[in-house]
Motif scaffolding. Structure first.
Motif, short mmCIF file in Angstrom:
data_model
loop_
_atom_site.label_atom_id
_atom_site.label_comp_id
_atom_site.label_asym_id
_atom_site.label_seq_id
_atom_site.Cartn_x
_atom_site.Cartn_y
_atom_site.Cartn_z
N LYS A 24 0.88 -1.21 0.03
CA LYS A 24 0.04 0.00 -0.01
C LYS A 24 0.90 1.25 0.06
CE LYS A 24 -3.86 -2.36 2.29
NZ LYS A 24 -4.59 -2.39 3.42
N TYR A 41 -3.33 6.98 14.22
CA TYR A 41 -4.65 6.48 13.94
C TYR A 41 -5.78 7.74 13.72
CZ TYR A 41 -9.24 3.90 14.48
OH TYR A 41 -10.58 3.39 14.41
N GLU A 92 -5.93 2.40 6.71
CA GLU A 92 -5.77 1.07 6.77
C GLU A 92 -4.54 0.66 7.64
OE1 GLU A 92 -6.81 -0.55 3.20
OE2 GLU A 92 -8.86 -0.38 3.27
N ARG A 134 -4.51 1.91 11.14
CA ARG A 134 -5.31 0.91 11.88
C ARG A 134 -4.68 -0.32 12.15
NH1 ARG A 134 -9.62 -1.60 8.40
NH2 ARG A 134 -7.68 -2.47 7.67
N ASP A 135 -4.04 -0.81 11.15
CA ASP A 135 -3.37 -2.25 11.32
C ASP A 135 -2.04 -2.11 12.38
OD1 ASP A 135 -5.36 -3.44 9.88
OD2 ASP A 135 -4.05 -3.71 8.09
N ARG A 173 -7.91 6.21 2.02
CA ARG A 173 -8.11 5.02 2.58
C ARG A 173 -6.99 4.07 3.11
NH1 ARG A 173 -11.96 3.53 5.88
NH2 ARG A 173 -12.39 1.30 5.82
#
Length: 347
Positions: A258, A321, A297, A300-301, A293
């Motif tokens: 990503k 976050y 992500e 978050r991870d 996005r």
């Protein structure tokens, strides 16, 4: 197309990174906006004037250079009105061949911090020839900024007006926001003195804002991944480093993919803004549709992979976050940018 940083851009990145590591480390971020750090950021590096034309005291650089700086300020979670000032500067420099000299010179010198009323703000702001009236529900860095750049409806149509936020007729109320590192404010304008900067640009401003925000998101994404990779190399669970577990390795690999895609998208979008304006609308829509996005992500991870410690207030994971989520919706949620991209591609 240039997707690799030039030597000059690499030097800029290293200078900004080194400055932020010493002047605004993560523990200091929790203290909030520090005007002295902002003054040094502009006095020593001149970042506020990076895209201001040279005739107004700026560096006259392009969005590619600005993206390099924003990536570093994003990675450092720099508090304060830097991004808001960038947004305002982008708008003012697009107001025609003769933008407002007083405002741009003040920004370039670091004397003025500014913010831009959101283009999609659900507000009815009017201009009566000398003052503006109306309410803005959310203004980025509205408590720290000195000047508000806002579109207002006048007798001859919509104009871009500059409002001194410390002037009479302006009421600012700090909002409780998700991202504690960068605030927002409700601004009420009741006959606030204003000066006209010009007519709103026909196009290009919104796209450049998307690229600038995506550059910051790229920095947040990269810093989140770097943090969890470093943690995976030292955290031991059941007698093994957690980075040796297949589930963790696969997740980190996905996060890295990503990052690689996001970096290419941001570099392309910044290049398009400087060199190929006809490609900018699609590039900017793609930047916000994907990078926003992806940033959230990964943040978050990265929090989840830290385990229980990542959920504590003492850990920095929640700061990344929250910045990632706040940035994701700052210019509208990704679904709106996906829909715009589909329309531009006639899908």
């Amino acid at each position: 197309m240039k997707l690799v940083l030039s030597p000059e851009q690499q030097q800029l990145r290293e200078a900004v990174r080194a400055f932020l590591c010493t002047a605004a480390p993560l523990p200091k971020v929790r203290e909030g906006y520090d005007p002295q750090v902002y003054a040094r950021l502009n006095g020593e590096l001149g970042l506020s004037g990076l895209i201001v034309p040279e005739e107004y005291g700026g560096a006259g650089a392009g969005l590619a250079e600005l993206a390099v700086a924003l990536e570093e300020t994003g990675a450092a979670l720099l508090p304060g009105p830097f991004l808001a000032t960038v947004f305002a500067t982008v708008a003012v420099t697009r107001l025609g061949p003769a933008p407002d000299k007083e405002l741009l010179t003040g920004i370039a010198e670091g004397r003025i911090t500014a913010t831009l009323a959101r283009p999609d703000a659900d507000a009815d702001i009017t201009y009566d020839g000398t003052a503006v009236h109306g309410t803005l529900a959310q203004v980025l860095s509205g408590m720290e900024a000195d000047v508000l750049v806002v579109p207002a409806l006048g007798a001859d149509g919509v104009v871009m007006a500059a409002v001194e936020l410390a002037a009479p007729g302006v009421t600012r109320t700090a909002l409780e926001t998700l991202d504690i590192t960068r605030g927002q404010a409700r601004v009420v304008l009741e006959g606030a003195p204003a000066r006209v900067l010009g007519s709103p640009p026909e196009s290009g401003v919104g796209d450049r804002l998307c690229v600038a925000l995506a550059a910051e998101q790229l920095g947040v994404l990269r810093a989140s991944l770097d943090a969890i990779v470093a943690y995976a190399k030292i955290r031991v669970a059941f007698g093994r480093y957690i980075g040796s577990y297949q589930g963790v390795k696969h997740k980190l690999a996905d996060m890295h993919c990503k990052l690689e895609q996001a970096e290419s998208i941001v570099r392309y979008a910044a290049w398009a803004a400087d060199e190929s304006p006809e490609e900018l609308p699609e590039a900017a829509a793609l930047a916000q549709a994907y990078v926003g996005r992806a940033c959230f992500e990964v943040a978050r991870d990265h929090l989840l992979l830290h385990g229980g410690i990542g959920f504590t207030w003492e850990h920095d994971a929640h700061l990344f976050y929250k910045r990632a989520k706040a940035d994701e919706v700052l210019l509208g949620p990704p679904r709106l940018h996906r829909a715009r991209l589909a329309n531009l591609l006639e899908l």
